[in-house]
Scaffold this motif. Sequence first.
Motif, PDB file in Angstrom:
ATOM      1  N   LYS A   1       0.828  -1.202   0.000  1.00 50.47           N
ATOM      2  CA  LYS A   1       0.000   0.000   0.000  1.00 50.47           C
ATOM      3  C   LYS A   1       0.866   1.258   0.000  1.00 50.47           C
ATOM      4  O   LYS A   1       0.555   2.248  -0.687  1.00 50.47           O
TER       5      LYS A   1
ATOM      6  N   ASP B   1      -9.814  -1.937 -10.382  1.00 52.95           N
ATOM      7  CA  ASP B   1     -11.129  -1.654 -10.954  1.00 52.95           C
ATOM      8  C   ASP B   1     -11.017  -0.812 -12.217  1.00 52.95           C
ATOM      9  O   ASP B   1     -11.736  -1.037 -13.194  1.00 52.95           O
TER      10      ASP B   1
ATOM     11  N   ASP C   1      -6.410 -12.716  -8.517  1.00 47.97           N
ATOM     12  CA  ASP C   1      -5.724 -12.800  -7.227  1.00 47.97           C
ATOM     13  C   ASP C   1      -4.299 -13.335  -7.371  1.00 47.97           C
ATOM     14  O   ASP C   1      -3.422 -12.994  -6.570  1.00 47.97           O
TER      15      ASP C   1
ATOM     16  N   ASP D   1      -4.328  -6.050  -4.452  1.00 47.18           N
ATOM     17  CA  ASP D   1      -5.176  -4.859  -4.479  1.00 47.18           C
ATOM     18  C   ASP D   1      -4.850  -4.022  -3.244  1.00 47.18           C
ATOM     19  O   ASP D   1      -5.305  -4.323  -2.137  1.00 47.18           O
TER      20      ASP D   1
ATOM     21  N   ARG E   1      -5.853  -1.284  -2.206  1.00 47.16           N
ATOM     22  CA  ARG E   1      -6.981  -0.607  -1.579  1.00 47.16           C
ATOM     23  C   ARG E   1      -7.697  -1.489  -0.576  1.00 47.16           C
ATOM     24  O   ARG E   1      -8.521  -1.031   0.203  1.00 47.16           O
ATOM     25  N   LYS E   2      -7.381  -2.793  -0.615  1.00 45.47           N
ATOM     26  CA  LYS E   2      -8.019  -3.722   0.305  1.00 45.47           C
ATOM     27  C   LYS E   2      -7.106  -4.095   1.472  1.00 45.47           C
ATOM     28  O   LYS E   2      -7.460  -4.940   2.295  1.00 45.47           O
TER      29      LYS E   2
END
Length: 327
Positions: free
Chosen positions: A245, A292, A318, A323, A325-326
Motif C-alpha cells: 500500500k 477496478d 488474485d 489490491d 486498496r483492500k
Amino acid sequence: MAEKLPLTFAVAEAPHTSALRDGTIGVEGVAGDWLTIKPQIGAFRRMVRDVEFDVCELAPTTYIIARAYGAPFIALPIFVLRKFHHAGLLVREDSGIKHPKDLEGKKVGVRAYSVTTGAWTRQVLIDEYGVDNSKINWFVDDEEHVTQMKLPANVAHATRPLADMMADGELQAGFHGNAGIGRKGNPTAGFSNTGWQEVEAHYPDLFPNAEELEWDYYRRTGVYPMHGTIVIKESVVRENPWVAKAIYEAFDEAKQGWLKDLHSGAADTASDKRYRKLLPLVGHDPLPYGIDENIKTIQALEKTAFDQGLTPRRMSMDELFIDPRKL
C-alpha cells in the motif's frame, strides 16, 4: 524512530516517476535505492531470471508469463506506460498484405514472441479481425526473458537479423523499432549498447489509419494497453504487509503532481504531448492505476497471452495482483 525498510527499485525514469527517483516523494517506511538500468528491458531479464530487485518495472506480458511459471513476485496495479498497438506492424509493399487476414501464411518478424508490443498487436489481429495466429509464421532473433516458456510450433528462431531478412524479402512483415526490424544485434549480453544497433525501417504500416482505429477500439472495448507494470518480491510483502500500500500510494502521489503539470501545459516532453493528446479519449488521467480502473485491460492481456500460447494456463486476478486498496 523505527528503522526504514531498505528496498531496491529498478524503475525507469519518466515524468510521473521522477519525483520518486529523485527523493522528492518517498515511500513511507522505506529507504529506497532507486537504480537506473538502461535499457529497462535489461532489468526485465534480470528480474525474471534472478529476482535481482525488490521492486521492478516489468513488461506486463513478461510478468504474466513469469508468474504463470511460479515467479516469486507479484504485481501492484501500477501501470507506468500505456500505448495503443494498431500502429507499428510494418509490411513490405510487394508482400501482398493489404488486410490483416493476409498475414496468414506469411513470415513475420518480432524480436521475441513474448514482446508486449507483439502480444497486444496480435490481440487486435485475433479479436478484431479474426486472424488465425497459428497460421502466421513468426520469426524471432532473441531469446525469451522467461526461460521456461515453450514457443508455439509456428515460431522459429531466425539465423540472421530480422532487419536483414525483411530487407531481402525473407520476411513479409515485421514490428518496428526494438520490437523487431528496427534493430540489429544480439541483446542478450546485459542489453548493453555493444552489438545493438538501431536501423531505419522504411515500410508502410499495416494500418495506415491506425490512430482512428485505436480510438474506435478503445471506445468499443474499454481496453487501454499497458506496458510497464510494477512488481514486488512476495517475500517482501509477506514479511512487511504494509509495504504494498505504501508503494502504491507513493506512485500515485508522484503521478498526481505530474497530472497537474500535464493539464497546465508545464509538462511538455514528447511523452507528455502523446498522453495529452489522449485526454479527450481516456479522460483526465491517461495513466490510471488500480484494479477496478484497469480490469478490462488486465483481463484482455491475460486471456490473449493464453490464447497465443504464451502461458501454460489461465491466471486469476488474485494470482496476478495485490489490491492495495483492500490492505
